[in-house]
Design a protein around this motif. Structure first.
Motif, PDB file in Angstrom:
ATOM      1  N   VAL A 127      41.505 -45.781  -1.690  1.00  0.00           N
ATOM      2  CA  VAL A 127      42.221 -47.009  -1.331  1.00  0.00           C
ATOM      3  C   VAL A 127      41.394 -48.250  -1.664  1.00  0.00           C
ATOM      4  O   VAL A 127      41.915 -49.231  -2.189  1.00  0.00           O
ATOM      5  N   HIS A 128      40.110 -48.215  -1.323  1.00  0.00           N
ATOM      6  CA  HIS A 128      39.271 -49.413  -1.477  1.00  0.00           C
ATOM      7  C   HIS A 128      38.505 -49.363  -2.792  1.00  0.00           C
ATOM      8  O   HIS A 128      37.364 -48.900  -2.843  1.00  0.00           O
ATOM      9  N   LEU A 129      39.173 -49.813  -3.855  1.00  0.00           N
ATOM     10  CA  LEU A 129      38.546 -49.842  -5.182  1.00  0.00           C
ATOM     11  C   LEU A 129      37.664 -51.076  -5.288  1.00  0.00           C
ATOM     12  O   LEU A 129      38.163 -52.202  -5.174  1.00  0.00           O
ATOM     13  N   LYS A 146      38.778 -51.318 -10.715  1.00  0.00           N
ATOM     14  CA  LYS A 146      40.094 -51.942 -10.544  1.00  0.00           C
ATOM     15  C   LYS A 146      40.889 -51.945 -11.857  1.00  0.00           C
ATOM     16  O   LYS A 146      42.108 -52.109 -11.834  1.00  0.00           O
ATOM     17  N   TRP A 180      34.606 -49.295   5.128  1.00  0.00           N
ATOM     18  CA  TRP A 180      35.767 -50.009   5.647  1.00  0.00           C
ATOM     19  C   TRP A 180      36.252 -49.311   6.906  1.00  0.00           C
ATOM     20  O   TRP A 180      36.845 -48.231   6.845  1.00  0.00           O
ATOM     21  N   VAL A 310      45.279 -60.446   4.718  1.00  0.00           N
ATOM     22  CA  VAL A 310      44.390 -59.682   3.830  1.00  0.00           C
ATOM     23  C   VAL A 310      42.992 -60.290   3.845  1.00  0.00           C
ATOM     24  O   VAL A 310      42.032 -59.641   4.222  1.00  0.00           O
ATOM     25  N   GLY A 311      42.887 -61.543   3.447  1.00  0.00           N
ATOM     26  CA  GLY A 311      41.596 -62.208   3.367  1.00  0.00           C
ATOM     27  C   GLY A 311      41.252 -62.945   4.648  1.00  0.00           C
ATOM     28  O   GLY A 311      42.066 -63.042   5.569  1.00  0.00           O
TER      29      GLY A 311
ATOM     30  N   PHE B 292      32.219 -57.329   0.891  1.00  0.00           N
ATOM     31  CA  PHE B 292      33.276 -57.494   1.891  1.00  0.00           C
ATOM     32  C   PHE B 292      34.117 -58.736   1.630  1.00  0.00           C
ATOM     33  O   PHE B 292      34.446 -59.487   2.543  1.00  0.00           O
ATOM     34  N   ASP B 293      34.448 -58.929   0.356  1.00  0.00           N
ATOM     35  CA  ASP B 293      35.430 -59.938  -0.021  1.00  0.00           C
ATOM     36  C   ASP B 293      36.795 -59.373   0.367  1.00  0.00           C
ATOM     37  O   ASP B 293      37.437 -58.635  -0.382  1.00  0.00           O
ATOM     38  N   PHE B 294      37.215 -59.699   1.591  1.00  0.00           N
ATOM     39  CA  PHE B 294      38.429 -59.083   2.143  1.00  0.00           C
ATOM     40  C   PHE B 294      39.653 -59.318   1.251  1.00  0.00           C
ATOM     41  O   PHE B 294      40.452 -58.407   1.035  1.00  0.00           O
ATOM     42  N   ALA B 295      39.800 -60.559   0.765  1.00  0.00           N
ATOM     43  CA  ALA B 295      40.992 -60.883  -0.030  1.00  0.00           C
ATOM     44  C   ALA B 295      41.083 -59.993  -1.274  1.00  0.00           C
ATOM     45  O   ALA B 295      42.167 -59.610  -1.700  1.00  0.00           O
ATOM     46  N   ALA B 296      39.926 -59.649  -1.829  1.00  0.00           N
ATOM     47  CA  ALA B 296      39.920 -58.846  -3.052  1.00  0.00           C
ATOM     48  C   ALA B 296      40.104 -57.350  -2.786  1.00  0.00           C
ATOM     49  O   ALA B 296      40.637 -56.632  -3.636  1.00  0.00           O
ATOM     50  N   HIS B 297      39.666 -56.878  -1.627  1.00  0.00           N
ATOM     51  CA  HIS B 297      39.534 -55.428  -1.474  1.00  0.00           C
ATOM     52  C   HIS B 297      40.338 -54.786  -0.349  1.00  0.00           C
ATOM     53  O   HIS B 297      40.520 -53.570  -0.351  1.00  0.00           O
ATOM     54  N   ARG B 298      40.768 -55.554   0.660  1.00  0.00           N
ATOM     55  CA  ARG B 298      41.492 -54.895   1.766  1.00  0.00           C
ATOM     56  C   ARG B 298      42.910 -54.498   1.353  1.00  0.00           C
ATOM     57  O   ARG B 298      43.515 -55.130   0.500  1.00  0.00           O
ATOM     58  N   ARG B 299      43.436 -53.442   1.987  1.00  0.00           N
ATOM     59  CA  ARG B 299      44.771 -52.926   1.662  1.00  0.00           C
ATOM     60  C   ARG B 299      45.557 -52.706   2.960  1.00  0.00           C
ATOM     61  O   ARG B 299      45.818 -51.564   3.365  1.00  0.00           O
TER      62      ARG B 299
END
Lengths: 316, 316
Positions: A127-129, A146, A180, A310-311, B292-299
């Protein structure tokens, strides 16, 4: 079976580096040797790394033809069948990370876990690429996960292991996923007792930039597994591909961690190395029934941000 | 100000035990002495424990009249005003845990943080209450937080510190909250740079039952703070009330942890003790902008279980 009828002997099969020029047959021989080593130590379940069949190919831009050569069109397939055959003959299950080319053409960074009969018990897609979609100009080494993979679309699906293992609730993650807490918690909410994961994590910036030390990176890798195992009252096996692949270094530090977050086995080298531990699944009960009795203590009405954004959004 | 204009000197003011018979005036004198000790070491912000004004009273069943004597009807109030006055005179802010009796009669396990001018910057009410609502018959010591307090109703509200501190994003937790990654992540999603928390955590089962060692409990306390600080790329200050209160032991182990999850200061005693560290808020940027750039990596579409269910639901 020692203290409990729900005890399973588990191994982490850390791999040293796999070079771009290494043949598939050579790598498969290494996997089988590790499997046999683990089985000789009584292991019933062996955890291999992420992308265990190849080098960590997302570090390079490449033409479609070479790229496809790193992907598996089916699992198992004729190239990996000898590993499945040997595992079934030994009665040993395994977790294996590999690049998946699905029938519909989609590509994932995936893992499977097999039972002692060689049958696939569970499938997971990362999930976390990390990394980027675009190629960074002028850089010798990239991190193109990605670009080469789609985000995993299966969520975090826990599954049951066989009765011979004590019917444990199992869960899988891959590499960056282990940092995560959301993924861990989704498994925790399915009562997971044994988490399996493999990784390829950089030991330094291969392009020569300033970066954290390999020691700090290994600490981070271990810390995330220890704390998430503790906070979800589960065992965890986290296994590296380690050492220098074509000039790019990977950390080792494969670990088996108990539900208290304590390291019970840890790899000492950056090479092919087997670590083994006796896993008493009922040791999860103390945490699940007291400190982390989710039904008694969680307050989801206050957790909405976790799914609603998300961010990060700082206060004014 | 040393390396950065966003550097703040922070202290943890661990407290030794407070007995049931101790007077409020005596305890307040200790708090002021700790504050002055920290200020003398240059601290701009001092973190006191959970329920810092009293003993950990949820360990006993008690009549309403005594129970109410442990609660604050306002904050500040005449009894604690000398602490506020001294802090303002020194130009030092503080985090203080206390039992809150709200105007509407509701009771919470709460904390405030004040700025250097003595003004309250943020309020928090403990979300993850441990223990039980019912009194367990025949047990000398109870854990009655669920009986004496309502669940916190403010969520996890981050807030800004003053310009004199570099306008940091601050967040508060209380005790058991620090073991729950959901709360940390809610602050992480607000860009938190400095997490403040106090605790009273049992060192052993005071009723004499078999239980984890104080060493393991201290490890858990530190591990949870280290990993959640790392996974949210934030500094954290986690401060104990320690030692033996009327026969019930509390762990110490107060820590200041950096955004890499490394312990930069740690208490060595179970007594009143000040720990200090220089906190470079911009050290959070590496983690927030990369790993931990949340905007880029969280799902978040895969995190639904975290809010859609409370307790664990194992697979069939």
């Amino acid at each position: 079976m020692t203290a409990s009828s729900r005890t399973i002997r588990v191994a982490g099969a850390q791999m040293g580096p796999t070079q771009r020029a290494d043949s598939r047959a050579h790598t498969l021989d290494r996997l089988i040797a590790l499997l046999e080593n683990a089985a000789a130590q009584g292991a019933q379940l062996v955890v291999f790394p992420e992308l265990a069949l190849t080098t960590f190919f997302p570090r390079w831009p490449m033409e479609e033809a070479e790229l496809l050569s790193y992907f598996e069109r089916a699992m198992p397939n004729p190239q990996v069948q000898p590993l499945f055959d040997r595992a079934r003959a030994l009665g040993v299950g395994f977790y294996l990370g590999y690049a998946e080319l699905a029938e519909d053409g989609r590509r994932f960074n995936s893992a499977i876990t097999t039972g002692p009969d060689g049958v696939i018990l569970g499938r997971y897609r990362k999930v976390h690429l990390p990394g980027s979609r675009e190629i960074r100009p002028g850089q010798r080494y990239q991190q193109l996960e990605k670009r080469y993979f789609e985000y995993g679309d299966l969520g975090f699906p826990a599954f049951r292991g066989p009765r011979a293992w004590g019917s444990p609730v199992l869960g899988m993650l891959i590499c960056n996923d282990r940092r995560w807490p959301e993924g861990w918690r989704c498994y925790g909410l399915q009562g997971v007792e044994l988490m399996l994961m493999g990784y390829n994590s950089a030991a330094y910036d291969p392009n020569g930039g300033e970066s954290e030390s390999a020691e700090l990176r290994t600490f981070h890798s271990t810390l995330a597994v220890q704390a998430n195992a503790y906070m979800n009252a589960t065992w965890a096996v986290s296994v590296a591909k380690a050492g220098v692949e074509d000039g790019a270094g990977l950390i080792g530090g494969s670990v088996i961690v108990d539900p208290n977050g304590l390291v019970v086995a840890q790899a000492k080298t950056l090479e092919d190395e087997v670590i083994v531990a006796e896993v008493d699944l009922d040791a999860c009960r103390q945490g699940k029934e007291k400190m982390f009795d989710f039904a008694a203590h969680r307050r989801p009405q206050h957790y909405r941000r976790i799914v609603d954004q998300v961010g990060a959004v700082p206060p004014a």
